[in-house]
Each structure stands twice: as C-alpha cells, then as structure tokens.
Design a protein around this motif. Structure first.
Motif, PDB file in Angstrom:
ATOM      1  N   ALA A   1      59.054  72.226 -14.873  1.00 22.08           N
ATOM      2  CA  ALA A   1      58.735  72.235 -16.300  1.00 22.08           C
ATOM      3  C   ALA A   1      59.786  73.056 -17.037  1.00 22.08           C
ATOM      4  CB  ALA A   1      57.344  72.826 -16.532  1.00 22.08           C
ATOM      5  N   HIS A   2      60.242  72.514 -18.168  1.00 20.71           N
ATOM      6  CA  HIS A   2      61.231  73.203 -18.988  1.00 20.71           C
ATOM      7  C   HIS A   2      60.933  72.911 -20.455  1.00 20.71           C
ATOM      8  CE1 HIS A   2      63.606  73.874 -15.345  1.00 20.71           C
ATOM      9  NE2 HIS A   2      63.421  72.590 -15.066  1.00 20.71           N
ATOM     10  N   GLY A   3      60.936  73.949 -21.268  1.00 17.98           N
ATOM     11  CA  GLY A   3      60.708  73.752 -22.693  1.00 17.98           C
ATOM     12  C   GLY A   3      59.353  73.133 -22.967  1.00 17.98           C
ATOM     13  N   ALA A   4      59.332  71.990 -23.625  1.00 18.20           N
ATOM     14  CA  ALA A   4      58.082  71.303 -23.960  1.00 18.20           C
ATOM     15  C   ALA A   4      57.757  70.173 -22.992  1.00 18.20           C
ATOM     16  CB  ALA A   4      58.167  70.741 -25.384  1.00 18.20           C
ATOM     17  N   TYR A   5      58.458  70.111 -21.849  1.00 13.41           N
ATOM     18  CA  TYR A   5      58.341  68.945 -20.979  1.00 13.41           C
ATOM     19  C   TYR A   5      57.991  69.304 -19.535  1.00 13.41           C
ATOM     20  CZ  TYR A   5      60.352  66.313 -24.816  1.00 13.41           C
ATOM     21  OH  TYR A   5      60.577  65.740 -26.039  1.00 13.41           O
ATOM     22  N   LEU A   6      57.258  68.376 -18.902  1.00 17.47           N
ATOM     23  CA  LEU A   6      56.960  68.417 -17.473  1.00 17.47           C
ATOM     24  C   LEU A   6      57.675  67.252 -16.796  1.00 17.47           C
ATOM     25  CD1 LEU A   6      53.044  68.730 -17.667  1.00 17.47           C
ATOM     26  CD2 LEU A   6      54.657  70.613 -17.325  1.00 17.47           C
ATOM     27  N   THR A   7      58.051  67.435 -15.543  1.00 16.55           N
ATOM     28  CA  THR A   7      58.558  66.337 -14.730  1.00 16.55           C
ATOM     29  C   THR A   7      57.713  66.266 -13.470  1.00 16.55           C
ATOM     30  OG1 THR A   7      60.805  66.678 -15.540  1.00 16.55           O
ATOM     31  CG2 THR A   7      60.552  65.377 -13.539  1.00 16.55           C
ATOM     32  N   ASP A   8      57.189  65.064 -13.175  1.00  8.75           N
ATOM     33  CA  ASP A   8      56.291  64.954 -12.019  1.00  8.75           C
ATOM     34  C   ASP A   8      57.057  64.588 -10.755  1.00  8.75           C
ATOM     35  OD1 ASP A   8      56.703  62.187 -11.989  1.00  8.75           O
ATOM     36  OD2 ASP A   8      54.714  61.683 -12.753  1.00  8.75           O
ATOM     37  N   ALA A   9      56.302  64.448  -9.663  1.00 11.96           N
ATOM     38  CA  ALA A   9      56.908  64.215  -8.351  1.00 11.96           C
ATOM     39  C   ALA A   9      57.647  62.890  -8.272  1.00 11.96           C
ATOM     40  CB  ALA A   9      55.828  64.269  -7.268  1.00 11.96           C
ATOM     41  N   ASP A  10      57.311  61.949  -9.170  1.00 13.06           N
ATOM     42  CA  ASP A  10      57.983  60.657  -9.206  1.00 13.06           C
ATOM     43  C   ASP A  10      59.189  60.658 -10.137  1.00 13.06           C
ATOM     44  OD1 ASP A  10      56.241  58.480  -7.672  1.00 13.06           O
ATOM     45  OD2 ASP A  10      54.883  59.915  -8.617  1.00 13.06           O
ATOM     46  N   GLY A  11      59.439  61.807 -10.775  1.00  7.44           N
ATOM     47  CA  GLY A  11      60.573  61.892 -11.695  1.00  7.44           C
ATOM     48  C   GLY A  11      60.244  61.508 -13.119  1.00  7.44           C
ATOM     49  N   ALA A  12      58.990  61.161 -13.409  1.00  5.34           N
ATOM     50  CA  ALA A  12      58.595  60.817 -14.772  1.00  5.34           C
ATOM     51  C   ALA A  12      58.506  62.087 -15.618  1.00  5.34           C
ATOM     52  CB  ALA A  12      57.258  60.091 -14.776  1.00  5.34           C
ATOM     53  N   ARG A  13      58.957  61.987 -16.865  1.00  6.49           N
ATOM     54  CA  ARG A  13      59.001  63.138 -17.769  1.00  6.49           C
ATOM     55  C   ARG A  13      57.913  62.990 -18.830  1.00  6.49           C
ATOM     56  NH1 ARG A  13      63.065  64.581 -22.052  1.00  6.49           N
ATOM     57  NH2 ARG A  13      63.388  66.850 -21.981  1.00  6.49           N
ATOM     58  N   TYR A  14      57.197  64.078 -19.090  1.00  4.86           N
ATOM     59  CA  TYR A  14      56.090  64.065 -20.030  1.00  4.86           C
ATOM     60  C   TYR A  14      56.242  65.172 -21.060  1.00  4.86           C
ATOM     61  CZ  TYR A  14      53.825  61.252 -16.399  1.00  4.86           C
ATOM     62  OH  TYR A  14      53.534  60.279 -15.483  1.00  4.86           O
ATOM     63  N   LEU A  15      55.918  64.844 -22.293  1.00  2.25           N
ATOM     64  CA  LEU A  15      55.817  65.850 -23.342  1.00  2.25           C
ATOM     65  C   LEU A  15      54.478  66.568 -23.174  1.00  2.25           C
ATOM     66  CD1 LEU A  15      56.641  67.240 -25.945  1.00  2.25           C
ATOM     67  CD2 LEU A  15      55.972  65.179 -27.204  1.00  2.25           C
ATOM     68  N   ASP A  16      54.517  67.864 -22.937  1.00  3.23           N
ATOM     69  CA  ASP A  16      53.350  68.616 -22.461  1.00  3.23           C
ATOM     70  C   ASP A  16      52.600  69.293 -23.601  1.00  3.23           C
ATOM     71  OD1 ASP A  16      51.543  69.999 -20.839  1.00  3.23           O
ATOM     72  OD2 ASP A  16      52.925  71.686 -20.570  1.00  3.23           O
ATOM     73  N   TYR A  17      51.297  69.012 -23.685  1.00  2.00           N
ATOM     74  CA  TYR A  17      50.424  69.681 -24.652  1.00  2.00           C
ATOM     75  C   TYR A  17      49.360  70.536 -23.969  1.00  2.00           C
ATOM     76  CZ  TYR A  17      52.490  67.387 -28.657  1.00  2.00           C
ATOM     77  OH  TYR A  17      53.379  66.992 -29.640  1.00  2.00           O
TER      78      TYR A  17
END
Length: 455
Positions: free
Chosen positions: A49-65
C-alpha cells in the motif's frame, strides 16, 4: 442509459490465499469483516500500500477508502512515518522496559487532548476494557459497589466480554433489545456478565435520563462513541450530548471511546470538535500511525487509581512498544505541522458525500449519506429525516443493494468498506483526481444497481 460493463478483476492469487487461510484460520481471516461475508465474493489479499492505493496479490490496484480502518490519515507508507519506524528499528523492536518515545508520545497526547495522564496499551479493546475496570474501581472506592456500565446500541468498543452487548458492524444482525436490557452479541459471553452492561439507544436523551434516574446509583460509567463508526457513521445531536454530560450528576464516569475518532476529526478528537468533556477517553489507530496501539487517559485523580500507583491492575508486555510509539509520534507531529489538513479532508469528504447523493438520485437509488470530517457512510435507504440517527434506523438499510454497489465499485478499482455498517475514511493522500475517479465509478455502480433491481 446503460452503465459501462465492468471488467472482471483477476482474483486467482487472492482465491488461492483465501483457500489456504481457511484451512488454518477461522473463516480465513483474522478479523471478521475482512471475509466479505456481507457483500460476497473473494476478499482481496493485499501485497502493498502506498499513498491512497492498495495493490493486491494479483497485482490489481485499488483506490483505498478504508485506510486500515482509520489510522492511515496521512496515507499509506508516508515518508515521515516510514523513516521514524526505520530509525526506531535500528535500536530494537521491544524492550519490556520504559523508553523515551512513550514519554514523548504521552506528553503530546495529553497536550493535544487535555487529558492529565495517559496509559498505553496494544489495542483499542485493551484500552476500553481497562478504562471500564478503572471506572468501576474508582467509583466504588467508598464501598458504593457500582458494577454496571451503560453503552449504546450499535456502538462497538472492542471484543471484551462485557462490551459484546448490542455491538455494531458485523454484529448488527443480532439486533434485539430494549432499554436497559443486555443481550450478548456473541456466543461465549455469559448472560451473567452481559447483565452488567445496560443498553440505551444512541441519540435518545430521554431514555438515557430515565435510565440514570432509575439506576444511576449502580452505574460506574457510561461509555460511548462521540461519533459512531461501527453502525455506520452516526452523529450525536446537541440534546444527546447534554444528556451524556448529565450522567456525571449520578456519580458515574463519562468515557469517550475515541479509538476511531481520536485525531481523525480534529487534533483534539471528536471530543474537542463537539465540546464533549469526558472523565476518561480511549484512543487507538492514529496514535500508532498504523501499528498496533491503544491508550486510555483522563482526569489525574482517576488515572492515579491505575497500578502501580493505585489498586486497579492493568499491564501489557508490548505496551509502549518503541516502533508503535515512533509511528504515532511521526503521525501526530505531521498532523500538527499541517494546519490545513483537517479542512482539506473535510472539503474532500463533503464533496464526496454530495457526489454520491447526486449519482444515486440520478440512478433512482435511495441513499442517505452521513458525513462528518473525513468519515462517511452512504446508507442504502431513504431516511425519514434525511439522515440516519441511531442503530434502529441504520438497520433498515438495504444490505443487498449495498452489496451490489460494493461489488460494482470494487470491479472499478474502488476499495470501499465491505459492510453497510462501517465508516469509510479519507486520507491526506486523496486528491481531486481520486475524487473524480471515485464519483465516476459511483455513477456507473448506481446505474448497475438500478438496472439489476429492474431486471
């Protein structure tokens, strides 16, 4: 108008990890809401996780709330916090002895909140259960035998036995109870223990006044969330706040559970923002900068009852852990050094709230949005007075509609809280770009829910 089709997000790695986890961990998770039981689908296993984002085990990036359920107010992997933890790590991970960082963090917390003294723990649950034990010990010092505490329906104060009574979020499906009754929200909680916890409806000042009139002489403390986050965001009314302060007239202590709201809504917490004057407060999350932490504190005469100075015992090997103290110091110092951060968080979150209302209205989906500072819940219902005020009203939400909306948002890379009955949290790393992306996704998601309902 037809909504844009959602591309399926790859979940093979998360599915494989979830299968492995279920074989060795109850439900495959170490905290229940993470299992996605109320929204369906596969929980995402996060790689980084960096900044406002998460990256999951599959490499998908999510905007985290979610922000680790609140503590990441500066965003994930903030440079000042990372450097502070790395520096502390050079000196060791745990001492089982006092260190200078816990003194400095205690000085900072007391200065910002107005508490006289503070004791650190390793979790919010430890903080609340310790504060209640202290309240019982303090109020019974003259032999008055005050055994009872009061809490409010939907307020969650951790998983200690006496607090799993009419609790919030994942426990909201067990919602039966009346004024002053105590129904355990979990198996394994003895009814005799639960009977020591009396329950009122949040934002019902008359019910609280009545209970204190009838049983105030038996009550050691009233514990409450200044702003509720675990039944969805519930905001106290002025009349309810006044009734909370009146409990002191019966000799009970007023305990503000600011584990979620402390330093989230202002530098002095929700108590400072709303003008609340608790005898004791509990903190967590932000004061550890994302590392495990909790604390309770307040009036000097009450805190002096804590061992070794007083007769109320509480201890913890990892309390005041140097890594957690370093992260907490860095986080609070960064907040204090940025006087514009709370107005920025408020502006972003209020614009998010209005954008969600507009998007839902255009799609014909009824929602009611509760928002204060950087906390927000979009309840899937048309609340009678425009906002949801208590547990009973929150429980009327359309959880199926929320689950469909959640999945539509997740499919577009927006990581929302996987429960209708939780707050989301905005961080200083969220910018106009993230806001625009979120509202565009919300418009597609609400149209998807609308089309699903009509098909």
């Amino acid at each position: 108008m037809t909504s844009t089709p959602l591309s399926p997000t790859p979940t093979a790695q998360s599915e494989a990890l979830f299968a492995r986890a279920r074989a060795v961990t109850p439900g495959g998770v170490n905290s229940p809401v993470r299992a996605f039981r109320s929204v369906g689908g596969t929980p995402r296993f996060i790689r980084e996780a960096h900044g406002a984002y998460l990256t999951d085990a599959d490499g998908a990036r999510y905007l985290d709330y979610i922000g680790s359920w609140g503590p990441m107010i500066l965003g994930h992997d903030h440079p000042a916090v990372r450097e502070a933890v790395a520096g502390a790590l050079q000196g060791g991970t745990s001492f089982g002895a006092p260190s200078w960082r816990e003194v400095e963090l205690a000085e900072l917390v007391t200065r910002l909140t107005g508490a006289d003294k503070v004791r650190f723990t390793s979790s919010g649950t430890e903080a609340t259960m310790s504060a209640l034990r202290l309240a019982r010990g303090f109020t019974s010092q003259h032999g008055t035998g005050r055994k009872f505490i009061v809490k409010f329906r939907g307020n969650y104060h951790g998983h200690a036995d006496g607090l799993l009574v009419e609790a919030g979020s994942g426990l909201m499906t067990n919602a039966a109870g009346h004024l002053g009754t105590s129904a355990p929200s979990s198996a394994g909680v003895p009814e005799e223990y639960a009977a020591l916890t009396l329950v009122c409806e949040y934002n019902d000042p008359a019910a609280l006044d009545t209970l204190m009139e009838l049983r105030g002489h038996e009550i050691a403390a009233v514990i409450f969330e200044p702003v509720v986050g675990n039944a969805g965001v519930l905001i106290p009314t002025p009349d309810f706040l006044a009734a909370l302060h009146r409990v002191k007239e019966a000799g009970a202590l007023l305990i503000a559970d600011e584990v979620m709201t402390g330093f989230r809504l202002s530098l002095s917490g929700a108590s400072g923002l709303l003008g609340i004057r608790p005898d004791l407060s509990c903190w967590g999350k932000i004061i550890g900068g994302g590392l495990p932490v909790g604390a309770y504190g307040g009036r000097a005469d009450v805190m002096e009852f804590v061992s070794p100075q007083g007769p109320v015992y509480q201890a913890g090997t990892l309390s005041g852990n140097p890594l957690a103290m370093a992260a907490g110091l860095a986080t609070l110092r960064a907040l204090e050094a940025d006087p514009d951060i709370y107005p920025r968080l408020e502006s972003y979150t209020s614009r998010l709230a209005q954008g969600l209302k507009d998007a839902a209205r255009d799609a014909g989906i009824p929602i009611s949005v509760n928002q204060i500072g950087s906390m927000l819940t979009a309840f899937h219902q048309d609340a009678p007075h425009g906002s949801v005020g208590n547990y009973t009203q929150a429980a009327r939400s359309d959880t199926a509609a929320f689950a469909a909306w959640f999945q539509a948002m997740l499919g577009q890379g927006i990581y929302w809280a996987p429960s209708q009955f939780e707050s989301i949290f905005v961080s200083g790393a969220h910018t106009v770009s993230e806001l625009d992306a979120t509202l565009e996704a919300a418009r597609h998601a609400y149209r998807s829910v609308s089309e699903g309902a009509s098909s």
